[in-house]
Scaffold this motif. Structure first.
Motif, PDB file in Angstrom:
ATOM      1  N   ARG A   1       0.835  -1.202   0.000  1.00 22.41           N
ATOM      2  CA  ARG A   1       0.000   0.000   0.000  1.00 22.41           C
ATOM      3  C   ARG A   1       0.872   1.256   0.000  1.00 22.41           C
ATOM      4  NH1 ARG A   1      -5.254   1.224   1.898  1.00 22.41           N
ATOM      5  NH2 ARG A   1      -5.514  -0.948   2.540  1.00 22.41           N
ATOM      6  N   ASN A   2       0.455   2.235  -0.796  1.00 20.95           N
ATOM      7  CA  ASN A   2       1.027   3.581  -0.732  1.00 20.95           C
ATOM      8  C   ASN A   2      -0.069   4.577  -1.084  1.00 20.95           C
ATOM      9  OD1 ASN A   2       0.830   3.655  -3.589  1.00 20.95           O
ATOM     10  ND2 ASN A   2       2.925   2.909  -3.834  1.00 20.95           N
ATOM     11  N   GLY A   3       0.300   5.815  -1.325  1.00 21.37           N
ATOM     12  CA  GLY A   3      -0.706   6.834  -1.601  1.00 21.37           C
ATOM     13  C   GLY A   3      -1.439   6.655  -2.908  1.00 21.37           C
ATOM     14  N   GLN A   4      -0.872   5.870  -3.821  1.00 22.55           N
ATOM     15  CA  GLN A   4      -1.486   5.699  -5.131  1.00 22.55           C
ATOM     16  C   GLN A   4      -2.129   4.323  -5.331  1.00 22.55           C
ATOM     17  OE1 GLN A   4       1.346   8.106  -4.368  1.00 22.55           O
ATOM     18  NE2 GLN A   4       2.399   6.386  -5.320  1.00 22.55           N
ATOM     19  N   LEU A   5      -1.617   3.329  -4.611  1.00 19.00           N
ATOM     20  CA  LEU A   5      -1.947   1.945  -4.941  1.00 19.00           C
ATOM     21  C   LEU A   5      -2.192   1.116  -3.689  1.00 19.00           C
ATOM     22  CD1 LEU A   5      -1.983  -0.330  -7.183  1.00 19.00           C
ATOM     23  CD2 LEU A   5       0.447  -0.633  -6.662  1.00 19.00           C
ATOM     24  N   ARG A   6      -3.181   0.217  -3.778  1.00 16.72           N
ATOM     25  CA  ARG A   6      -3.383  -0.814  -2.762  1.00 16.72           C
ATOM     26  C   ARG A   6      -3.472  -2.151  -3.472  1.00 16.72           C
ATOM     27  NH1 ARG A   6      -7.361  -3.816  -1.856  1.00 16.72           N
ATOM     28  NH2 ARG A   6      -8.860  -2.482  -2.967  1.00 16.72           N
ATOM     29  N   LEU A   7      -2.690  -3.133  -3.007  1.00 14.87           N
ATOM     30  CA  LEU A   7      -2.647  -4.438  -3.663  1.00 14.87           C
ATOM     31  C   LEU A   7      -2.687  -5.541  -2.622  1.00 14.87           C
ATOM     32  CD1 LEU A   7      -2.132  -6.330  -6.133  1.00 14.87           C
ATOM     33  CD2 LEU A   7       0.316  -6.009  -5.670  1.00 14.87           C
ATOM     34  N   SER A   8      -3.555  -6.541  -2.848  1.00 13.41           N
ATOM     35  CA  SER A   8      -3.599  -7.741  -2.026  1.00 13.41           C
ATOM     36  C   SER A   8      -3.622  -8.946  -2.955  1.00 13.41           C
ATOM     37  CB  SER A   8      -4.844  -7.760  -1.128  1.00 13.41           C
ATOM     38  OG  SER A   8      -4.838  -6.678  -0.231  1.00 13.41           O
ATOM     39  N   ALA A   9      -2.932 -10.019  -2.561  1.00 13.78           N
ATOM     40  CA  ALA A   9      -2.912 -11.220  -3.393  1.00 13.78           C
ATOM     41  C   ALA A   9      -2.659 -12.439  -2.520  1.00 13.78           C
ATOM     42  CB  ALA A   9      -1.842 -11.113  -4.482  1.00 13.78           C
ATOM     43  N   ASP A  10      -3.164 -13.596  -2.980  1.00  7.75           N
ATOM     44  CA  ASP A  10      -2.855 -14.874  -2.351  1.00  7.75           C
ATOM     45  C   ASP A  10      -3.091 -15.976  -3.375  1.00  7.75           C
ATOM     46  OD1 ASP A  10      -5.653 -16.086  -2.058  1.00  7.75           O
ATOM     47  OD2 ASP A  10      -5.902 -14.205  -0.978  1.00  7.75           O
ATOM     48  N   GLY A  11      -2.589 -17.182  -3.074  1.00  9.25           N
ATOM     49  CA  GLY A  11      -2.734 -18.305  -3.989  1.00  9.25           C
ATOM     50  C   GLY A  11      -1.423 -18.648  -4.672  1.00  9.25           C
ATOM     51  N   SER A  12      -1.517 -19.354  -5.787  1.00  8.89           N
ATOM     52  CA  SER A  12      -0.323 -19.770  -6.531  1.00  8.89           C
ATOM     53  C   SER A  12      -0.596 -19.631  -8.019  1.00  8.89           C
ATOM     54  CB  SER A  12       0.036 -21.220  -6.205  1.00  8.89           C
ATOM     55  OG  SER A  12      -0.941 -22.109  -6.725  1.00  8.89           O
ATOM     56  N   PRO A  13       0.443 -19.488  -8.830  1.00  8.11           N
ATOM     57  CA  PRO A  13       0.228 -19.357 -10.279  1.00  8.11           C
ATOM     58  C   PRO A  13      -0.471 -20.570 -10.879  1.00  8.11           C
ATOM     59  CG  PRO A  13       2.446 -18.640  -9.674  1.00  8.11           C
ATOM     60  CD  PRO A  13       1.850 -19.259  -8.451  1.00  8.11           C
ATOM     61  N   GLN A  14      -0.208 -21.770 -10.333  1.00  7.27           N
ATOM     62  CA  GLN A  14      -0.797 -22.983 -10.897  1.00  7.27           C
ATOM     63  C   GLN A  14      -2.269 -23.145 -10.492  1.00  7.27           C
ATOM     64  OE1 GLN A  14       2.176 -22.953  -9.165  1.00  7.27           O
ATOM     65  NE2 GLN A  14       3.387 -22.882 -11.052  1.00  7.27           N
ATOM     66  N   ALA A  15      -2.576 -22.980  -9.208  1.00 11.34           N
ATOM     67  CA  ALA A  15      -3.953 -23.141  -8.737  1.00 11.34           C
ATOM     68  C   ALA A  15      -4.785 -21.889  -8.963  1.00 11.34           C
ATOM     69  CB  ALA A  15      -3.947 -23.497  -7.248  1.00 11.34           C
ATOM     70  N   GLY A  16      -4.127 -20.762  -9.092  1.00  8.26           N
ATOM     71  CA  GLY A  16      -4.824 -19.501  -9.286  1.00  8.26           C
ATOM     72  C   GLY A  16      -4.367 -18.466  -8.280  1.00  8.26           C
ATOM     73  N   LEU A  17      -3.943 -17.328  -8.780  1.00  2.00           N
ATOM     74  CA  LEU A  17      -3.502 -16.218  -7.942  1.00  2.00           C
ATOM     75  C   LEU A  17      -4.637 -15.215  -7.836  1.00  2.00           C
ATOM     76  CD1 LEU A  17      -0.943 -15.231  -6.448  1.00  2.00           C
ATOM     77  CD2 LEU A  17      -0.368 -13.929  -8.497  1.00  2.00           C
ATOM     78  N   ASN A  18      -5.159 -15.051  -6.629  1.00  2.00           N
ATOM     79  CA  ASN A  18      -6.260 -14.115  -6.396  1.00  2.00           C
ATOM     80  C   ASN A  18      -5.698 -12.718  -6.183  1.00  2.00           C
ATOM     81  OD1 ASN A  18      -8.202 -16.315  -6.296  1.00  2.00           O
ATOM     82  ND2 ASN A  18      -7.285 -16.805  -4.311  1.00  2.00           N
ATOM     83  N   VAL A  19      -6.205 -11.767  -6.943  1.00  2.00           N
ATOM     84  CA  VAL A  19      -5.673 -10.402  -6.939  1.00  2.00           C
ATOM     85  C   VAL A  19      -6.801  -9.423  -6.638  1.00  2.00           C
ATOM     86  CG1 VAL A  19      -4.531  -8.608  -8.290  1.00  2.00           C
ATOM     87  CG2 VAL A  19      -3.899 -11.012  -8.618  1.00  2.00           C
ATOM     88  N   ASP A  20      -6.512  -8.459  -5.775  1.00  2.00           N
ATOM     89  CA  ASP A  20      -7.456  -7.374  -5.472  1.00  2.00           C
ATOM     90  C   ASP A  20      -6.646  -6.093  -5.374  1.00  2.00           C
ATOM     91  OD1 ASP A  20      -9.445  -5.699  -4.664  1.00  2.00           O
ATOM     92  OD2 ASP A  20      -9.882  -6.721  -2.782  1.00  2.00           O
ATOM     93  N   ALA A  21      -6.865  -5.155  -6.301  1.00  2.00           N
ATOM     94  CA  ALA A  21      -6.063  -3.935  -6.352  1.00  2.00           C
ATOM     95  C   ALA A  21      -6.946  -2.724  -6.560  1.00  2.00           C
ATOM     96  CB  ALA A  21      -5.030  -4.027  -7.474  1.00  2.00           C
ATOM     97  N   ALA A  22      -6.478  -1.595  -6.032  1.00  2.00           N
ATOM     98  CA  ALA A  22      -7.188  -0.325  -6.211  1.00  2.00           C
ATOM     99  C   ALA A  22      -6.175   0.761  -6.514  1.00  2.00           C
ATOM    100  CB  ALA A  22      -7.989   0.023  -4.958  1.00  2.00           C
ATOM    101  N   LEU A  23      -6.519   1.616  -7.454  1.00  2.00           N
ATOM    102  CA  LEU A  23      -5.659   2.706  -7.884  1.00  2.00           C
ATOM    103  C   LEU A  23      -6.377   4.020  -7.627  1.00  2.00           C
ATOM    104  CD1 LEU A  23      -2.974   3.366  -9.368  1.00  2.00           C
ATOM    105  CD2 LEU A  23      -4.245   3.213 -11.511  1.00  2.00           C
ATOM    106  N   SER A  24      -5.692   4.962  -6.989  1.00  2.00           N
ATOM    107  CA  SER A  24      -6.340   6.221  -6.634  1.00  2.00           C
ATOM    108  C   SER A  24      -6.647   7.075  -7.857  1.00  2.00           C
ATOM    109  CB  SER A  24      -5.452   7.013  -5.667  1.00  2.00           C
ATOM    110  OG  SER A  24      -4.220   7.374  -6.297  1.00  2.00           O
ATOM    111  N   ASP A  25      -5.823   6.979  -8.897  1.00  2.00           N
ATOM    112  CA  ASP A  25      -6.014   7.812 -10.086  1.00  2.00           C
ATOM    113  C   ASP A  25      -5.488   7.068 -11.306  1.00  2.00           C
ATOM    114  OD1 ASP A  25      -6.400   9.763 -11.950  1.00  2.00           O
ATOM    115  OD2 ASP A  25      -5.066  11.240 -11.031  1.00  2.00           O
TER     116      ASP A  25
END
Length: 267
Positions: free
Chosen positions: A209-233
């Motif tokens: 996390r920083n002033g521009q970006l928030r990123l969360s992830a879990d999982g694996s490339p093979q089973a599936g990487l779950n991604v949740d991201a937000a961009l301020s602008d």
């Protein structure tokens, strides 16, 4: 040295290669400015002794203390050698027994990098913690820069290893004109991941996390990487489209390709 302590001290160091007992109860002290010549026939363990002192070769039993300053140290890896350019303070205190090194203290301090580590290494019982500080990551090359302050831990867990890391980075750059604006200011991060004996990586959690970006992830490339991201602008990466944006979904690697299933909101 004023306190009279040696720069290098070995006590009862033993090293085997299979049934071959190459180093047998080696004890040695080397003082500042002292020149020591190690003599012996081919295969007597001269190179092995030096490799044990500089950490390139583990030994099975004994104690090692290194405490001194080197200049332009080279380990044969470009980024590491760049970090160690100029004077570098090196302190290592530890003992090894039955293939397990107990690291009481390890310190590397140069103008570019300060790192300390402690714990055990080897024989499936690795548990090492480290603190790393760098005023500038420019020594990594490739346009990478920024300051880093982080702690990390590596632990053997039966079948595989687990790594955790957390810290802050300031003014990060990776040399990509589209990504670098997202990394400005201070970024906090928190990572936990496991690696199987075969090398497969699984992320338990990744938060940044920083002033521009928030990123969360879990999982694996093979089973599936779950991604949740937000961009301020969004205009930071797509000029002319100002406003917040979000992305959430899964990225999966299959048969040499990536399957991407993401939902996005944007202006």
């Amino acid at each position: 040295r004023p306190n009279g302590e040696p720069l290098v001290r070995l006590s009862g160091v033993n090293k085997w290669f299979g049934p071959l007992h190459v180093l047998q109860d080696i004890s040695l002290t080397v003082g500042k400015g002292e020149v020591v010549v190690v003599c012996g026939p081919l295969g007597s363990g001269k190179s092995t002794l030096i490799r044990c002192v500089n950490g390139l070769e583990p030994f099975e039993k004994g104690r090692l203390v290194v405490d001194g300053t080197g200049n332009n140290l080279s380990l044969g890896q470009a980024q590491t050698d760049a970090a160690l350019a100029g004077p570098t303070r090196l302190t290592v205190r530890g003992a090894e027994r039955d293939g397990v090194l107990t690291l009481e203290e390890a310190v590397v301090a140069s103008a570019r990098l300060n790192a300390t580590a402690r714990g055990t290494i080897g024989a499936g019982r690795t548990d090492v913690s480290a603190d790393v500080r760098a005023a500038s990551l420019a020594f990594l090359g490739g346009g990478i820069d920024g300051a880093l302050n982080a702690t990390a831990r590596l632990v053997d867990q039966g079948r595989g290893r687990r790594v955790t890391a957390e810290g802050t980075a300031s003014g990060l750059r990776i040399g990509n004109e589209r990504v670098d604006p997202l990394l400005g200011g201070q970024t906090t991060f928190d990572l936990a991941a496991t690696q199987s004996p075969g090398g497969a990586l699984s992320i338990e959690r990744l938060n940044a996390r920083n002033g521009q970006l928030r990123l969360s992830a879990d999982g694996s490339p093979q089973a599936g990487l779950n991604v949740d991201a937000a961009l301020s602008d969004l205009a930071l990466v797509v000029p002319g489209l100002p406003g917040p944006a979000t992305v959430a979904g899964t990225v999966r690697q299959t048969a040499g390709r990536y399957d991407i299933n993401l939902n996005a909101t944007a202006p």
